[in-house]
Design a protein around this motif. Structure first.
Motif, PDB file in Angstrom:
ATOM      1  N   ALA A  10       0.800  -1.166   0.101  1.00 29.97           N
ATOM      2  CA  ALA A  10       0.049   0.189   0.128  1.00 29.97           C
ATOM      3  C   ALA A  10       0.901   1.285   0.119  1.00 29.97           C
ATOM      4  O   ALA A  10       2.104   1.172   0.190  1.00 29.97           O
ATOM      5  N   GLU A  11       0.079   2.419  -0.219  1.00 36.02           N
ATOM      6  CA  GLU A  11       0.842   3.711  -0.244  1.00 36.02           C
ATOM      7  C   GLU A  11       1.656   3.858   1.125  1.00 36.02           C
ATOM      8  O   GLU A  11       1.113   3.523   2.451  1.00 36.02           O
ATOM      9  N   ASN A  12       2.801   4.662   1.059  1.00 33.31           N
ATOM     10  CA  ASN A  12       3.316   5.268   2.506  1.00 33.31           C
ATOM     11  C   ASN A  12       3.764   3.847   3.361  1.00 33.31           C
ATOM     12  O   ASN A  12       4.134   4.356   4.387  1.00 33.31           O
ATOM     13  N   VAL A  13       3.807   2.783   2.898  1.00 32.28           N
ATOM     14  CA  VAL A  13       4.409   1.629   3.774  1.00 32.28           C
ATOM     15  C   VAL A  13       5.902   1.886   4.058  1.00 32.28           C
ATOM     16  O   VAL A  13       6.486   1.264   4.982  1.00 32.28           O
ATOM     17  N   GLY A  14       6.627   2.475   3.267  1.00 35.72           N
ATOM     18  CA  GLY A  14       8.304   2.560   3.097  1.00 35.72           C
ATOM     19  C   GLY A  14       8.863   1.705   2.265  1.00 35.72           C
ATOM     20  O   GLY A  14       9.922   1.384   2.336  1.00 35.72           O
ATOM     21  N   LYS A  15       8.107   1.594   1.234  1.00 38.51           N
ATOM     22  CA  LYS A  15       8.695   0.595  -0.061  1.00 38.51           C
ATOM     23  C   LYS A  15      10.244   1.126  -0.597  1.00 38.51           C
ATOM     24  O   LYS A  15      11.005   0.530  -0.736  1.00 38.51           O
ATOM     25  N   SER A  16       9.991   2.528  -0.707  1.00 40.21           N
ATOM     26  CA  SER A  16      11.080   3.342  -1.471  1.00 40.21           C
ATOM     27  C   SER A  16      12.282   3.238  -0.643  1.00 40.21           C
ATOM     28  O   SER A  16      13.488   2.907  -0.841  1.00 40.21           O
ATOM     29  N   ASP A  17      11.909   3.425   0.798  1.00 41.65           N
ATOM     30  CA  ASP A  17      13.099   3.641   1.931  1.00 41.65           C
ATOM     31  C   ASP A  17      13.723   2.140   1.921  1.00 41.65           C
ATOM     32  O   ASP A  17      15.076   2.041   1.865  1.00 41.65           O
ATOM     33  N   ASN A  97       6.988  -3.335   7.970  1.00 46.99           N
ATOM     34  CA  ASN A  97       7.912  -2.299   8.285  1.00 46.99           C
ATOM     35  C   ASN A  97       7.524  -1.082   9.453  1.00 46.99           C
ATOM     36  O   ASN A  97       6.451  -1.174   9.910  1.00 46.99           O
ATOM     37  N   LYS A  98       8.330  -0.364   9.965  1.00 48.22           N
ATOM     38  CA  LYS A  98       8.376   0.654  10.815  1.00 48.22           C
ATOM     39  C   LYS A  98       8.159   0.156  12.441  1.00 48.22           C
ATOM     40  O   LYS A  98       7.410   0.472  13.213  1.00 48.22           O
ATOM     41  N   ASP A 100      10.207   0.552  14.510  1.00 49.84           N
ATOM     42  CA  ASP A 100      10.600   1.725  15.363  1.00 49.84           C
ATOM     43  C   ASP A 100       9.442   2.428  16.067  1.00 49.84           C
ATOM     44  O   ASP A 100       9.675   3.226  16.918  1.00 49.84           O
ATOM     45  N   LEU A 101       8.177   2.227  15.389  1.00 54.41           N
ATOM     46  CA  LEU A 101       7.132   2.948  15.809  1.00 54.41           C
ATOM     47  C   LEU A 101       6.184   1.958  16.685  1.00 54.41           C
ATOM     48  O   LEU A 101       4.904   1.850  16.609  1.00 54.41           O
ATOM     49  N   SER A 127      12.685  -2.191  10.273  1.00 52.84           N
ATOM     50  CA  SER A 127      12.515  -0.717  10.375  1.00 52.84           C
ATOM     51  C   SER A 127      13.674  -0.148   9.338  1.00 52.84           C
ATOM     52  O   SER A 127      14.793   0.001   9.416  1.00 52.84           O
ATOM     53  N   ALA A 128      12.860   0.570   8.261  1.00 55.63           N
ATOM     54  CA  ALA A 128      13.646   1.085   7.275  1.00 55.63           C
ATOM     55  C   ALA A 128      14.358   2.183   7.752  1.00 55.63           C
ATOM     56  O   ALA A 128      15.422   2.630   7.235  1.00 55.63           O
ATOM     57  N   ALA A 129      13.810   2.794   8.615  1.00 52.59           N
ATOM     58  CA  ALA A 129      14.536   4.062   9.405  1.00 52.59           C
ATOM     59  C   ALA A 129      15.614   3.745  10.510  1.00 52.59           C
ATOM     60  O   ALA A 129      16.648   4.453  10.509  1.00 52.59           O
TER      61      ALA A 129
HETATM   62  N1  LIG Z   1       9.084   5.757  11.454  1.00 52.69           N
HETATM   63  C1  LIG Z   1       9.458   5.285  10.151  1.00 52.69           C
HETATM   64  N2  LIG Z   1       9.096   5.745   9.290  1.00 52.69           N
HETATM   65  C2  LIG Z   1       9.270   5.166   7.810  1.00 52.69           C
HETATM   66  C3  LIG Z   1       9.835   3.866   7.919  1.00 52.69           C
HETATM   67  N3  LIG Z   1      10.103   3.526   6.538  1.00 52.69           N
HETATM   68  C4  LIG Z   1       9.750   4.669   5.949  1.00 52.69           C
HETATM   69  N4  LIG Z   1       9.172   5.770   6.843  1.00 52.69           N
HETATM   70  C5  LIG Z   1       8.600   6.891   6.264  1.00 52.69           C
HETATM   71  O1  LIG Z   1       7.256   6.667   5.739  1.00 52.69           O
HETATM   72  C6  LIG Z   1       7.028   7.600   4.782  1.00 52.69           C
HETATM   73  C7  LIG Z   1       6.715   6.841   3.352  1.00 52.69           C
HETATM   74  O2  LIG Z   1       7.961   6.215   3.109  1.00 52.69           O
HETATM   75  P1  LIG Z   1       8.032   5.690   1.373  1.00 52.69           P
HETATM   76  O3  LIG Z   1       9.237   5.035   1.282  1.00 52.69           O
HETATM   77  O4  LIG Z   1       7.973   6.856   0.457  1.00 52.69           O
HETATM   78  O5  LIG Z   1       6.906   4.681   1.231  1.00 52.69           O
HETATM   79  P2  LIG Z   1       6.213   4.068   0.103  1.00 52.69           P
HETATM   80  O6  LIG Z   1       5.701   2.868   0.184  1.00 52.69           O
HETATM   81  O7  LIG Z   1       7.571   4.065  -0.974  1.00 52.69           O
HETATM   82  O8  LIG Z   1       5.255   5.154  -0.522  1.00 52.69           O
HETATM   83  P3  LIG Z   1       4.441   5.483  -1.828  1.00 52.69           P
HETATM   84  O9  LIG Z   1       5.407   5.289  -2.935  1.00 52.69           O
HETATM   85  O10 LIG Z   1       3.584   6.572  -1.897  1.00 52.69           O
HETATM   86  O11 LIG Z   1       3.768   3.948  -2.174  1.00 52.69           O
HETATM   87  C8  LIG Z   1       8.302   8.348   4.506  1.00 52.69           C
HETATM   88  O12 LIG Z   1       7.908   9.445   5.247  1.00 52.69           O
HETATM   89  C9  LIG Z   1       9.142   7.680   5.243  1.00 52.69           C
HETATM   90  O13 LIG Z   1      10.337   8.494   5.772  1.00 52.69           O
HETATM   91  C10 LIG Z   1      10.263   3.347   9.049  1.00 52.69           C
HETATM   92  O14 LIG Z   1      10.668   2.147   9.281  1.00 52.69           O
HETATM   93  N5  LIG Z   1      10.111   4.112  10.177  1.00 52.69           N
END
Ligand SMILES: Nc1nc2c(ncn2[C@@H]2O[C@H](COP(=O)(O)OP(=O)(O)OP(=O)(O)O)[C@@H](O)[C@H]2O)c(=O)[nH]1
Length: 200
Positions: A10-17, A97-98, A100-101, A127-129
């Protein structure tokens, strides 16, 4: 060896990171690895297209442990992959993912384990962070499995073609023509990937 991996979720789950962190760590592991980041936008399908399933050697399905709906979407994706893998086996990795939260967690570790068991895939929480080590371990485990599958593909093909040859010889011995054998065989042929996916 060249390996292709697609990252879904899904969106924002951290795929790119995750892709960014994993590519730093994997540089010396396999010589050539291509990673496709599927960007699921709101109101569009999260399922991989049939072009993706034929392209990739492995799947990574990501969810956010703090967002239960992202886990439900991950399950839907795994379900689709699982149906496709009935004809062409493709390794898969489920990543929560995440971590750390932790204080905002809504998806239990047990739920992740259960899904991994049900859909026969590897499973890690990361945790990608903050946590590069577990990400590296998870990616290496997936790549190891993918390499084994890729290395054994020619062997499986050879085995299949020798089985066909044996069945042709048996057919000849018992007076069956090749065309009859081919007709019979077509009912149990291994099918190619089906177009069961919606638009990527
Ligand atoms: N706290 C925390 N934030 C994270 C983590 N991984 C990613 N994020 C944050 O989550 C947000 C979305 O990360 P992206 O890597 O852009 O997620 P995505 O799944 O690629 O998003 P889309 O391309 O929109 O589908 C960013 O603000 C990241 O910094 C993590 O492990 N911990």
């Amino acid at each position: 060896m060249s390996l292709r991996v697609v990252v879904l979720g899904a969106e924002n789950v951290g795929k790119s990171d995750l892709i960014y962190k994993s590519s730093i760590k994997q540089e010396d592991y396999v010589t050539d690895i291509e990673i496709l980041d599927s960007c699921a936008k709101k109101n569009t399908s999260i399922a991989p297209g049939d072009n993706v399933i034929t392209w990739t050697d492995a799947f990574i399905v990501v969810y956010d442990i703090c967002v239960h709906s992202s886990f439900e979407q991950a399950i839907k994706i795994l379900d689709i992959i699982n149906k496709a893998r009935a004809s062409v086996y493709c390794p898969a990795l489920l990543l929560g993912n995440k971590t750390d939260l932790e204080h905002r967690r809504t998806v239990g570790v047990e739920e992740g384990h259960q899904a991994a068991l049900e859909y026969n895939c590897q499973y890690y929480e990361v945790s990608a962070a903050e946590d590069f080590v577990t990400i590296s371990i998870a990616f290496q485990a997936l790549l190891r499995e993918t390499k084994i599958i890729q290395q054994n593909k020619p062997l499986l093909k050879r085995r299949k073609s020798s089985l066909v040859n044996v069945s042709k010889k048996l057919g000849a011995m018992f007076g069956k023509k090749d065309s009859e054998m081919d007709r019979k065989r077509s009912t149990c042929d291994v099918a190619g990937p089906k177009t069961i996916f919606e638009k990527a």
